[in-house]
Scaffold this motif. Structure first.
Motif, PDB file in Angstrom:
ATOM      1  N   ALA A  44      37.545 -27.255 -22.219  1.00 18.98           N
ATOM      2  CA  ALA A  44      38.904 -27.015 -21.727  1.00 18.98           C
ATOM      3  C   ALA A  44      39.706 -28.289 -21.492  1.00 18.98           C
ATOM      4  O   ALA A  44      40.917 -28.286 -21.566  1.00 18.98           O
ATOM      5  N   ASP A  45      39.034 -29.393 -21.188  1.00 17.51           N
ATOM      6  CA  ASP A  45      39.764 -30.591 -20.790  1.00 17.51           C
ATOM      7  C   ASP A  45      40.506 -31.231 -21.958  1.00 17.51           C
ATOM      8  O   ASP A  45      40.068 -31.170 -23.103  1.00 17.51           O
ATOM      9  N   GLN A  46      41.613 -31.890 -21.659  1.00 19.77           N
ATOM     10  CA  GLN A  46      42.363 -32.628 -22.665  1.00 19.77           C
ATOM     11  C   GLN A  46      42.525 -34.085 -22.265  1.00 19.77           C
ATOM     12  O   GLN A  46      42.209 -34.980 -23.026  1.00 19.77           O
ATOM     13  N   SER A  47      43.007 -34.335 -21.043  1.00 16.15           N
ATOM     14  CA  SER A  47      43.245 -35.712 -20.620  1.00 16.15           C
ATOM     15  C   SER A  47      41.966 -36.396 -20.141  1.00 16.15           C
ATOM     16  O   SER A  47      41.925 -37.621 -20.051  1.00 16.15           O
ATOM     17  N   ASN A  48      40.926 -35.625 -19.837  1.00 12.96           N
ATOM     18  CA  ASN A  48      39.642 -36.170 -19.405  1.00 12.96           C
ATOM     19  C   ASN A  48      38.520 -35.428 -20.114  1.00 12.96           C
ATOM     20  O   ASN A  48      38.764 -34.534 -20.915  1.00 12.96           O
ATOM     21  N   SER A  49      37.285 -35.786 -19.775  1.00  8.23           N
ATOM     22  CA  SER A  49      36.126 -35.060 -20.295  1.00  8.23           C
ATOM     23  C   SER A  49      35.273 -34.605 -19.123  1.00  8.23           C
ATOM     24  O   SER A  49      34.912 -35.425 -18.272  1.00  8.23           O
ATOM     25  N   SER A  50      34.949 -33.316 -19.069  1.00  6.41           N
ATOM     26  CA  SER A  50      34.120 -32.783 -17.991  1.00  6.41           C
ATOM     27  C   SER A  50      32.743 -32.420 -18.519  1.00  6.41           C
ATOM     28  O   SER A  50      32.618 -31.730 -19.538  1.00  6.41           O
ATOM     29  N   LEU A  51      31.720 -32.887 -17.809  1.00  7.92           N
ATOM     30  CA  LEU A  51      30.329 -32.658 -18.193  1.00  7.92           C
ATOM     31  C   LEU A  51      29.699 -31.692 -17.205  1.00  7.92           C
ATOM     32  O   LEU A  51      29.731 -31.924 -15.998  1.00  7.92           O
ATOM     33  N   LEU A  52      29.119 -30.625 -17.721  1.00  7.44           N
ATOM     34  CA  LEU A  52      28.507 -29.590 -16.884  1.00  7.44           C
ATOM     35  C   LEU A  52      26.991 -29.723 -16.936  1.00  7.44           C
ATOM     36  O   LEU A  52      26.399 -29.789 -18.009  1.00  7.44           O
ATOM     37  N   TYR A  53      26.359 -29.732 -15.738  1.00  2.70           N
ATOM     38  CA  TYR A  53      24.912 -29.863 -15.625  1.00  2.70           C
ATOM     39  C   TYR A  53      24.318 -28.578 -15.046  1.00  2.70           C
ATOM     40  O   TYR A  53      24.320 -28.360 -13.834  1.00  2.70           O
ATOM     41  N   GLU A  54      23.860 -27.701 -15.933  1.00  3.46           N
ATOM     42  CA  GLU A  54      23.138 -26.471 -15.571  1.00  3.46           C
ATOM     43  C   GLU A  54      23.841 -25.651 -14.484  1.00  3.46           C
ATOM     44  O   GLU A  54      23.203 -25.067 -13.621  1.00  3.46           O
ATOM     45  N   LYS A  55      25.123 -25.606 -14.487  1.00  2.30           N
ATOM     46  CA  LYS A  55      25.899 -24.878 -13.477  1.00  2.30           C
ATOM     47  C   LYS A  55      25.513 -25.289 -12.053  1.00  2.30           C
ATOM     48  O   LYS A  55      25.512 -24.485 -11.128  1.00  2.30           O
ATOM     49  N   LYS A  56      25.156 -26.589 -11.929  1.00  4.53           N
ATOM     50  CA  LYS A  56      24.879 -27.160 -10.618  1.00  4.53           C
ATOM     51  C   LYS A  56      25.905 -28.233 -10.251  1.00  4.53           C
ATOM     52  O   LYS A  56      26.365 -28.311  -9.127  1.00  4.53           O
ATOM     53  N   LEU A  57      26.231 -29.049 -11.244  1.00  2.63           N
ATOM     54  CA  LEU A  57      27.129 -30.179 -11.029  1.00  2.63           C
ATOM     55  C   LEU A  57      28.153 -30.271 -12.149  1.00  2.63           C
ATOM     56  O   LEU A  57      27.893 -29.829 -13.279  1.00  2.63           O
ATOM     57  N   ILE A  58      29.292 -30.859 -11.833  1.00  2.00           N
ATOM     58  CA  ILE A  58      30.280 -31.210 -12.848  1.00  2.00           C
ATOM     59  C   ILE A  58      30.640 -32.679 -12.649  1.00  2.00           C
ATOM     60  O   ILE A  58      30.890 -33.120 -11.520  1.00  2.00           O
ATOM     61  N   MET A  59      30.652 -33.414 -13.743  1.00  2.00           N
ATOM     62  CA  MET A  59      31.115 -34.793 -13.707  1.00  2.00           C
ATOM     63  C   MET A  59      32.365 -34.890 -14.569  1.00  2.00           C
ATOM     64  O   MET A  59      32.356 -34.513 -15.743  1.00  2.00           O
ATOM     65  N   LYS A  60      33.426 -35.405 -13.986  1.00  2.00           N
ATOM     66  CA  LYS A  60      34.654 -35.631 -14.744  1.00  2.00           C
ATOM     67  C   LYS A  60      34.723 -37.107 -15.113  1.00  2.00           C
ATOM     68  O   LYS A  60      34.700 -37.984 -14.247  1.00  2.00           O
ATOM     69  N   LEU A  61      34.778 -37.385 -16.428  1.00  2.00           N
ATOM     70  CA  LEU A  61      34.988 -38.749 -16.903  1.00  2.00           C
ATOM     71  C   LEU A  61      36.482 -38.946 -17.130  1.00  2.00           C
ATOM     72  O   LEU A  61      37.108 -38.223 -17.908  1.00  2.00           O
ATOM     73  N   PHE A  62      37.044 -39.905 -16.424  1.00  2.00           N
ATOM     74  CA  PHE A  62      38.465 -40.206 -16.592  1.00  2.00           C
ATOM     75  C   PHE A  62      38.630 -41.061 -17.841  1.00  2.00           C
ATOM     76  O   PHE A  62      38.021 -42.127 -17.957  1.00  2.00           O
TER      77      PHE A  62
END
Length: 543
Positions: free
Chosen positions: A164-182
């Motif tokens: 879904a992201d456009q301006s950033n990249s979001s990484l999903l870890y087993e529906k436990k964590l989300i990391m947003k890379l700016f």
């Protein structure tokens, strides 16, 4: 391109990447914001090497022929067959260049599309590691109060990049964590991190604590010669959800329209007697609309107002942090806002005027209607200097719409506190009227009802004519329920204008600013959607 991977960032091959590879690759990336500009130069200004799966975290400075340079984040890895073939099949857009080494052939690619890299950078944060680059260092922050959760996070075995992201990249870890890379970087703290940390520090004092993700950690880069860090990543808890409020709302509106077409109720029997959205509250909504819209959705809209109020109450809590202490409006600030609004309106209305000949007849007619009322548009903005605003400014969400709210059973969760990506970090951190968030959400409700009606193929032109009065009713009452629920929650807080007239005037000005901004956005990006902000401006002006 043929290069030796071991020397890929040495002087010779670095120049080759900068001149021949990266300019075209950046143009293909969704997160690259400089597509409309002419690139003059691309330079790799930092290279931080991460072991584990070997990867280089690059900071790339892009200089344009006009305007200020920008810095972007690009993690880079190398893969040979069969991994390279899998990447080419699954993520062809992630491939930066073909690479020939002494012993193999492979590809240089964006490392965010590698599961091993994603897990390595998560471990980097949880273990609070640091790494040196050419000109600075990368360091991790991990919340001490989350330390007891660490073991389970070390065991994460899979991850993915969200689409879904456009301006950033979001990484999903087993529906436990989300990391947003700016991706687009600036010196200074990112509001997405700053606001989540601030709310977390309020802990049990915060009425919104259960309705936002939990901040868990961050990754930052600091140049040796700079006092300000650059935040690269934000780690937070994953929120179990049933989708965002935008899709939930569009689904409700679609069923609303379909039920009207099948049951043929008479919209003429329902009169919107008042022009103010404040009169479209829960108590006044006609029974026929309750039946058509449904109690569950009405409860969601009411909950949206309350949750928005909880957010603003939390952000307005008095404390020792000057970045969050409420401030009064000043005459100088109001004049500055007016000048900004006036300039933007003149610019976008002129753009609309220049594009009139290219517009379809129905859209052209709506456009001419707005252009004929340009004086009324500018006059409404003039309220910014004609009225004294008694409310205070606070920190706000800054990019508030239905897509920024997740639907979770009977609860709502607000996400993405980064602010508008096109604004600078310093601008996004300014205190503003919380009515700006309200204006953004009301415009989102308007977009939902009219995009569903006008931009989906299921409704014929005859259907649209029949449903338009119902679209107006839906928008009026849903916006009214949202506002009344919000005001019931915040009551007489100092960030709310003290009188109804002042509240209505300020809200109308901010809604108009948003709608006129949308005119320019749609003309430049989606001209086929122009009809929606045109109708929005007409609604706000009561044309």
């Amino acid at each position: 391109m043929t290069i030796e991977f071991e020397e890929v960032f040495s002087c010779k091959t670095k120049k080759l990447l900068e001149k021949e590879v990266l300019p075209s690759y950046l143009m293909s990336c969704r997160w690259f914001a400089g597509k409309a500009k002419k690139v003059q130069d691309v330079e790799i200004i930092e290279d931080v090497f991460l072991d584990g799966p070997p990867a280089h975290i690059l900071l790339i400075r892009v200089t344009y022929t006009d305007g200020l340079p920008e810095i972007y984040l690009l993690p880079v890895s190398y893969a040979t067959a069969p991994a390279s073939k899998a990447l080419l099949d699954d993520y062809p857009f992630a491939v930066i260049a073909n690479v020939t080494t002494e012993h193999s052939e492979g590809i240089l690619y964006d490392a965010t599309y590698d599961d091993a890299f994603r897990r390595a950078i998560l471990s980097f944060i949880i273990k609070r590691k640091s790494a040196k680059g050419l000109n600075g260092h990368l360091s991790a922050f991990y919340e001490r109060r989350m330390k007891h959760h660490g073991d389970s996070y070390y065991d994460i075995e899979s991850s993915q990049v969200l689409k879904a992201d456009q301006s950033n990249s979001s990484l999903l870890y087993e529906k436990k964590l989300i990391m947003k890379l700016f991706r687009k970087l600036e010196e200074g703290i990112n509001p997405d991190i700053e606001l989540l940390r601030f709310i977390a520090e309020k802990n049990d004092k915060s009425p919104i604590a259960e309705n936002i993700p939990i901040f868990m950690g961050s990754l930052e880069y600091k140049h040796n010669q700079s006092s300000e860090p650059i935040f690269i990543a934000n780690l937070q808890s994953y929120v179990q959800n049933e989708g965002d409020a935008w899709n939930y709302t569009v689904g409700n509106i679609t069923r609303f329209y379909e039920d009207i077409l099948s049951s043929k109720p008479n919209a003429g029997e329902i009169k919107v007697l008042h022009k103010s959205l404040l009169d479209g509250n829960y108590e006044n909504i006609p029974k026929i609309l309750v039946d058509l819209i449904g109690i569950r959705f009405l409860a969601m809209v009411s909950k949206l107002g309350k949750t928005t109020g909880d957010l603003h109450l939390t952000l307005a809590l008095h404390n020792d942090n000057p970045d969050f202490t409420p401030e009064p409006f000043s005459t100088l600030y109001q004049r500055s806002l007016y000048q900004s609004m006036h300039s933007m309106a003149k610019r976008n209305l002129e753009l609309l005027r220049k594009n009139l000949k290219t517009l379809p007849d129905p859209v052209k007619e709506e456009s001419e209607n707005i252009l004929n009322h340009e004086k009324e548009v500018l006059q409404l903005f003039k309220l910014m200097v004609e009225m004294k605003i008694t409310a205070s400014k606070i920190r706000i969400h800054g990019d508030y719409h239905l897509g920024q709210v997740l639907w979770r059973g009977n609860e709502l969760v607000i996400i993405d506190f980064e602010g508008e990506p096109l604004r600078s970090l310093s601008d996004r951190r300014l205190k503003r009227s919380p009515l700006r968030d309200l204006a953004g959400m009301i415009r989102s409700l308007h977009y939902a009802t009219y995009s569903t009606l006008l931009k989906t193929a299921i409704f014929t032109q005859k259907d649209i004519l029949e449903l338009t009065p119902w679209a107006d009713l839906w928008y009026f009452y849903m916006s009214g329920i949202f506002l009344s629920s919000y005001l019931n929650r915040v009551k007489t807080m100092e960030f709310i204008p003290s009188g109804r007239v002042e509240f209505e005037n300020l809200l109308r000005v901010l809604m108009l600013e948003k709608a006129v901004y949308e005119l320019g956005y749609e003309l430049n990006n989606r001209p086929e959607w122009l009809i929606i902000p045109l109708k929005g401006v007409a609604h706000i002006l009561w044309l």
